[in-house]
Design an enzyme around this catalytic site. Sequence first.
Site, PDB file in Angstrom:
ATOM      1  CD  GLN C 109      -2.971  -0.655   2.420  1.00  0.00           C
ATOM      2  OE1 GLN C 109      -2.572  -0.216   3.497  1.00  0.00           O
ATOM      3  NE2 GLN C 109      -4.247  -0.904   2.173  1.00  0.00           N
ATOM      4  CB  SER C 122      17.712  -7.140  -2.222  1.00  0.00           C
ATOM      5  OG  SER C 122      17.682  -8.111  -3.241  1.00  0.00           O
ATOM      6  CB  ALA C 123      13.685 -11.207  -0.855  1.00  0.00           C
ATOM      7  CG  HIS C 223      -0.547  13.725  -0.663  1.00  0.00           C
ATOM      8  ND1 HIS C 223      -1.722  14.395  -0.911  1.00  0.00           N
ATOM      9  CD2 HIS C 223      -0.594  12.624  -1.441  1.00  0.00           C
ATOM     10  CE1 HIS C 223      -2.430  13.730  -1.800  1.00  0.00           C
ATOM     11  NE2 HIS C 223      -1.774  12.647  -2.133  1.00  0.00           N
ATOM     12  NE  ARG C 228      -1.941   5.166   2.063  1.00  0.00           N
ATOM     13  CZ  ARG C 228      -2.635   4.319   1.320  1.00  0.00           C
ATOM     14  NH1 ARG C 228      -3.624   3.607   1.824  1.00  0.00           N
ATOM     15  NH2 ARG C 228      -2.378   4.208   0.030  1.00  0.00           N
TER      16      ARG C 228
END
Lengths: 306, 306, 306, 306
Positions: C109, C122-123, C223, C228
């Site tokens: 989201q 980073s996977a 914003h 949120r």
Amino acid sequence: MPVTPDQQAEIDALRSQPRPTLRAVSEGAERHLYTAHPVLDHGFVRLVDYMGDDAAICQAARVSYGRGTKSVQNDEGLIRYLMRHWHSTPFEMCEIKLHVKLPVFVARQWIRHRTANVNEYSARYSILDREFYIPDPSQLAAQSTINNQGRGQALTPDESARVLEILKGDAAQTYDHYAEMISEEGPDGAAKQGLARELARMNLPANIYTQWYWKVDLHNLFHFLRLRADAHAQYEIRVYADAICEIVKDWVPAAYGAFADYRLGGAVLSAKGLECLKRMLAGEAVTQETSGMSKGEWREFEGVLG
Amino acid sequence: MPVTPDQQAEIDALRSQPRPTLRAVSEGAERHLYTAHPVLDHGFVRLVDYMGDDAAICQAARVSYGRGTKSVQNDEGLIRYLMRHWHSTPFEMCEIKLHVKLPVFVARQWIRHRTANVNEYSARYSILDREFYIPDPSQLAAQSTINNQGRGQALTPDESARVLEILKGDAAQTYDHYAEMISEEGPDGAAKQGLARELARMNLPANIYTQWYWKVDLHNLFHFLRLRADAHAQYEIRVYADAICEIVKDWVPAAYGAFADYRLGGAVLSAKGLECLKRMLAGEAVTQETSGMSKGEWREFEGVLG
Amino acid sequence: MPVTPDQQAEIDALRSQPRPTLRAVSEGAERHLYTAHPVLDHGFVRLVDYMGDDAAICQAARVSYGRGTKSVQNDEGLIRYLMRHWHSTPFEMCEIKLHVKLPVFVARQWIRHRTANVNEYSARYSILDREFYIPDPSQLAAQSTINNQGRGQALTPDESARVLEILKGDAAQTYDHYAEMISEEGPDGAAKQGLARELARMNLPANIYTQWYWKVDLHNLFHFLRLRADAHAQYEIRVYADAICEIVKDWVPAAYGAFADYRLGGAVLSAKGLECLKRMLAGEAVTQETSGMSKGEWREFEGVLG
Amino acid sequence: MPVTPDQQAEIDALRSQPRPTLRAVSEGAERHLYTAHPVLDHGFVRLVDYMGDDAAICQAARVSYGRGTKSVQNDEGLIRYLMRHWHSTPFEMCEIKLHVKLPVFVARQWIRHRTANVNEYSARYSILDREFYIPDPSQLAAQSTINNQGRGQALTPDESARVLEILKGDAAQTYDHYAEMISEEGPDGAAKQGLARELARMNLPANIYTQWYWKVDLHNLFHFLRLRADAHAQYEIRVYADAICEIVKDWVPAAYGAFADYRLGGAVLSAKGLECLKRMLAGEAVTQETSGMSKGEWREFEGVLG
């Protein structure tokens, strides 16, 4: 005269050749395509291309395979819901491309809206036309005494006349000098080198006209229009915003309607403003002194409530 | 099966209704419109809309009133010049809108390209379909020993079989549990509440498929393609980039040609690399030791020179 | 436990070494630097760096050489004026960098806010930790019957228990399988290849935790927070927004105060809403039927007026 | 004179007050803070604030809790790797804020880089200073005959003298008229209204100086510098880019070094160029005719190979 006969012929040629497409088509937008809508004394706004229509907004919101619903009412209801709840991404799915001719000082305000694509006529490469914005006398006004960055009372006829004399005279002289500097022919007809265009342009004042292609998505266009079609915007950019509103209204009528209701015609209240409003609705006579607002805030609050 | 009969019917309906437009039309793009090009086991890329064509790039670069030149050669020469000299704004004047179905872990890489508009299927609002990416056995490989973030040697059949068993089993189980959690009917057929979708989705693994509308201008699309149609990109996103390349090639053939020559097929040399090259062209035998480059740089330099 | 002893030692080391700088310093922000504020069961928000303070907003708005005014009142008045009149660029002159640990479905989201810089763990390169978000039972609720994308009534204890059993069980199993797939040691202790990390990660569900560095300017942060930290946002992202609000309040108290008054605590009225309000203030008893609003609009309008 | 004594006093005051901070500090950047580096005849570049340093790039790339490695070599190697492989997000984790004074025609080129934050001195609100860019005679040149948008041969002394006479004369006259239009006192000392500033400014030519605060992340700054510190950029913007390079070199020396090697000093070869190069390295004498390149491409290819 904003468009030459040659340019008009090019426009007419483009308008005479409909071609089949499988894409979403907006009849309202098609009517505007390529036509130059005059703005100010030499400027214009022309719709060059568009992507999507009201239904495309809904189609994207639903991530659907086809047109989604067949019902225009359903689409309008969804569009109003999306606008009301700040779902901006479906509106980004429509795009518009405009060709605009505008004074440089207007271009400098306009370009501050960064979320758009711009291709400007290059004065390094090409020679600028001899066209300057000279305000209509009705537009000449003094510095505002309330708003530090706006204009107030109209100028007297005498002052207006002097201003126009200056603007016209300096435009003519600086352009003559520009032309002289870049010319490869001297006053005596002898060959000369001619100054590079990228340098000569620096002599031209900010009311000379420039042109650009400007491409923007509908969400960011609405943001531009809310700020620039507003009474606080400088008149010379507001008339461009107004001209664009007329195009958008025909292109995506439902989206424009929601925008007009929820943004252009709406208002933002602060937490203090809301508090005062509740007291007023409960019958209390609230004044600036009892409002908790500054004088400026109170004046704007009164403005909202008419 | 990427598209259901109902969805195919919607696509067919859209493809059967050409309408007249005055806008720029790309025959090559029209052929692709709405058709789902399959990618991976359940994914696809569909062209939903486009704005502009090769001529529109030139028209914007020239800020012209009509189509500008009638010569396709001239246009191609200009497009190659613009690409070569990093004039990006004319390419921004074309726009493309795609409907993409893709595994979530691919979507997570993709979304890092921020200069685009996205509308994703909402798992807060809707129920996700039971579709998971299960790699083809040929794609199962060990961690690379050279590139710390890539894959190397193919897995043995035994290891592959075990991986597929795990991926399929966990996909089935987690989806069953997802469906159970949101269901408003208990195992005994009695009514139950059902967990909110926004919560239940957290149980689903990253190989489940999602969908979105993705809209981007041609300049930023080329940037995406240069990075993702590259050998270093993960296979599962590269196949999407490859599928998009096929569409772009037909939509704007001249621009795609320039991109393929100057970006995809080209190479960047460092100052050190250039220096070595000049020495080599002058007949010197340069080695990593005498190059001034690190081992990694030298390996990549040799890669460029084949 | 959100932070290991080693990590805490690193944080303590950074907090123990003040260094002199000539830049603007916000005492309020300095107090937060590097400390991990816990969010959800394993997540956190850490302030890693900041640029600017309240005075820097004014300094940029005035394009001044020094600090501009020495008066805090003047600065606050200017900041409130800028916020009220949508002058966004001065707020863009402050920047914040956060280290955030958050579940993947929250990250998905969050990333939709594109005007920010992000560096995610980073996977493809690293192995993810065995940490999953398991909601507190008090957060388990059914799909809302009013808001199609939210949650409504709390689940019964029985349903809650079953949900938690599923989430915990599937998290454990999918992680075990993830670890097995990448392992270079078989169950019998023999060497095996191990699946590439970029592939194995696809088995992990969306409640696994990830981490990123997120950098954003104050205007775009506001914003983000307006959307949120709002009651309509999903709880799991709202708690992050709330935690960030606490940091911003200390970092730029005047700007945060204006934001809280004009945005967070304020409300937007539509043209129709304004019209109704004027009638109500004039003494008329307006109902949904006489308002010209839809039922949804009227419900939200009543919500604004309390 | 770029900075008045009052302004210098403000700068000195800011430079005299170090304060403790826990944030990353770059000694090299601290030395530049607030000092105005002169550019052109009246312009300057001043570092107003910065966020991050070389180590912060690595810290973000590693998503680490502390400073990560203590080794400067390791950090430099990582930075070079990131630059070489187009990992742009770690460089976005550094940010710089500059105060720039520059001619309007330079500002118009500069602003086309959209991924930055800008606060410009408002000529609607304030009165512009009487300062114009008048080129040094050595910079006056004719339109290039090779590059359609650049300058070529130096002007003759006679032509130069005439150009300077024009530029100085028109600058003086248009500014006098600007001052007269906005003045609230007539030539006879009597009160008059004075034209609004937002209108009067349109009479001023493009070589007048403006000022702005410009804030940008390091990745986007490098992009700006690559295009504007390049030989093809107009001289008047290139000198600003050069001045900024000097600041960046001291602020983040490892990142600047990688940028200088891989971008500024490097070159891009097309697929055709690479093909020719391989033939040349194999001993073949390739000419434009046998290269498959256009004349323009070949000229640029030869330029790259020196």
